[in-house]
Enzyme design. Structure first.
Site, PDB file in Angstrom:
ATOM      1  N   GLY A 282      43.328  41.091  33.974  1.00 17.71           N
ATOM      2  CA  GLY A 282      43.196  40.238  34.879  1.00 17.71           C
ATOM      3  C   GLY A 282      42.752  38.699  34.451  1.00 17.71           C
TER       4      GLY A 282
ATOM      5  CD  GLU B  80      46.606  45.717  31.710  1.00 17.78           C
ATOM      6  OE1 GLU B  80      45.879  44.514  32.164  1.00 17.78           O
ATOM      7  OE2 GLU B  80      47.215  45.434  30.322  1.00 17.78           O
TER       8      GLU B  80
ATOM      9  CG  ASP C  76      47.980  43.712  36.400  1.00 17.33           C
ATOM     10  OD1 ASP C  76      47.486  43.670  35.462  1.00 17.33           O
ATOM     11  OD2 ASP C  76      47.767  44.027  37.611  1.00 17.33           O
TER      12      ASP C  76
ATOM     13  N   GLY D 224      40.113  43.151  35.759  1.00 16.73           N
ATOM     14  CA  GLY D 224      39.571  43.651  37.097  1.00 16.73           C
ATOM     15  C   GLY D 224      38.569  44.750  36.961  1.00 16.73           C
TER      16      GLY D 224
END
Length: 363
Positions: free
Chosen positions: A127, A150, A158, A79
């Site tokens: 992502g 992350e 995630d 992301g």
């Protein structure tokens, strides 16, 4: 702006600023088109992909879908974390809205009714894993560098990454999540993030074959034996060191084991202590959950990280100021209490992400 099209109105090639949609023979092709940012995902890209995939799912002229990245650096670096950083500073809701849409896209990809082929070439991080590893045909190359990094920026895996890594052999997924290591194609195959190895130099030929041939036959024709996985070789000490639910004990075992465990120990020690503990708890809690339930848990945890100091500080240190010296709060694993960790999983009330069958059944 990212353009959108109705299914039958889609021309042979539709060019937009951030993402390309085109139909080649019986193949729908999605090309992430931000090569200067290694195709990092924006809200517009996610929304456009969600809409186009929904249309193609009901389009009989499209037999399969391919997702790939523009440029030569990778499929997707994750992301747009600079946008997330700005949103945190502004106290906005853009990141929460982006994640909600992104997680719906991840859910759609996982349940897609047609072959969904992902070229996981070059960088495939965060992502980028979400838009590839949930697909049905996941292809890596000798150039693949993938993972969920992350914890390096004070966050946790995630996009369904906690569920994917919880299903990896033994504790290899725990190792990947806590260290945030970049993994090669062979390791991605071992972890269960990918299915097939194809040399990068043959991807263009494979893409052309997919336009007219059944996916299974085309992929089988270009697939090759992958190199040996380093993680598979390290399985014995990984399983021994990472078992259990206590991050301090995991770190103690890594330091005591010696040899090649010294590197992972120091890597984890440098991460956000809060992120390490919450990531470990996330992996343990997600076992047995569906993808929808996993994404709902990740959303709950993610919103809590937006409210805390470490996510903002991690992005600042790694991407904004680039001093690589984050100041974590708290600074040690021992200072992160059990109550602190459990608070990240508390219900959000009206802010909960509801990935019910009604909301996610786009297909």
């Amino acid at each position: 702006m990212v353009g959108k099209h109705a299914g039958d109105a889609l021309p042979a090639e539709a060019l937009f600023d951030e993402v390309l949609f085109e139909r080649r023979g019986r193949l729908g092709v999605i090309t992430l088109n931000r090569p200067q940012a290694v195709n990092a995902l924006t809200a517009g890209m996610v929304s456009a992909m969600l809409e186009q995939l929904t249309l193609w799912a009901d389009d009989d002229s499209v037999a399969a879908v391919l997702v790939r990245g523009a440029g030569d650096r990778g499929l997707c670096a994750g992301g747009d974390i600079v946008a997330i950083y700005r949103d945190i500073l502004d106290g906005g809701n853009a990141t929460a809205d982006f994640w909600a849409e992104e997680y719906r896209l991840n859910s759609l990809i996982s349940a897609y009714p047609k072959p969904y082929v992902a070229f996981m070439d070059g960088l495939v991080l965060g992502g980028g894993v979400g838009i590839s590893a949930h697909g049905s045909v996941r292809i890596v190359t000798e150039r693949t560098r993938t993972g969920m990094p992350e914890t390096t920026i004070g966050f946790v895996p995630d996009v369904g990454g906690t569920l994917l890594l919880s299903r990896s052999p033994g504790e290899s997924g725990t190792h990947a999540a806590l260290t945030g290591a970049h993994l090669d194609g062979a390791d991605a195959l071992f972890l269960g993030l990918a299915d097939t190895f194809v040399p990068s130099g043959r991807l263009a030929e494979l893409a052309a074959a997919l336009e007219t041939q059944p996916v299974e036959a085309a992929v089988a024709r270009f697939s090759e034996q992958p190199p040996a996985s380093t993680l598979e070789r390290q399985r014995e000490w990984i399983d021994a060191c990472y078992s259990g639910d206590d991050a301090e004990e995991i770190l103690r075992r890594l330091r005591a084991f010696g040899g090649e465990t010294a590197g992972p120990a120091e890597t984890i020690a440098a991460k956000s202590p809060t992120a390490v503990k919450v990531a470990l708890e996330s992996l343990r809690r997600v076992r047995g959950l569906s993808l929808a339930e996993a994404l709902e848990q990740e959303y709950r945890v993610g919103l809590r990280f937006l409210e805390g100091p470490d996510f903002r500080e991690g992005i600042r240190a790694q991407v904004v100021d680039k001093d690589r010296t984050p100041h974590w709060q708290p600074a040690t694993l021992a200072e992160v209490s059990r109550d602190d960790v459990e608070a990240y999983f508390a219900p959000l009330g009206e802010r909960e992400l509801q990935l019910s069958s009604k909301e996610t059944n786009h297909v």
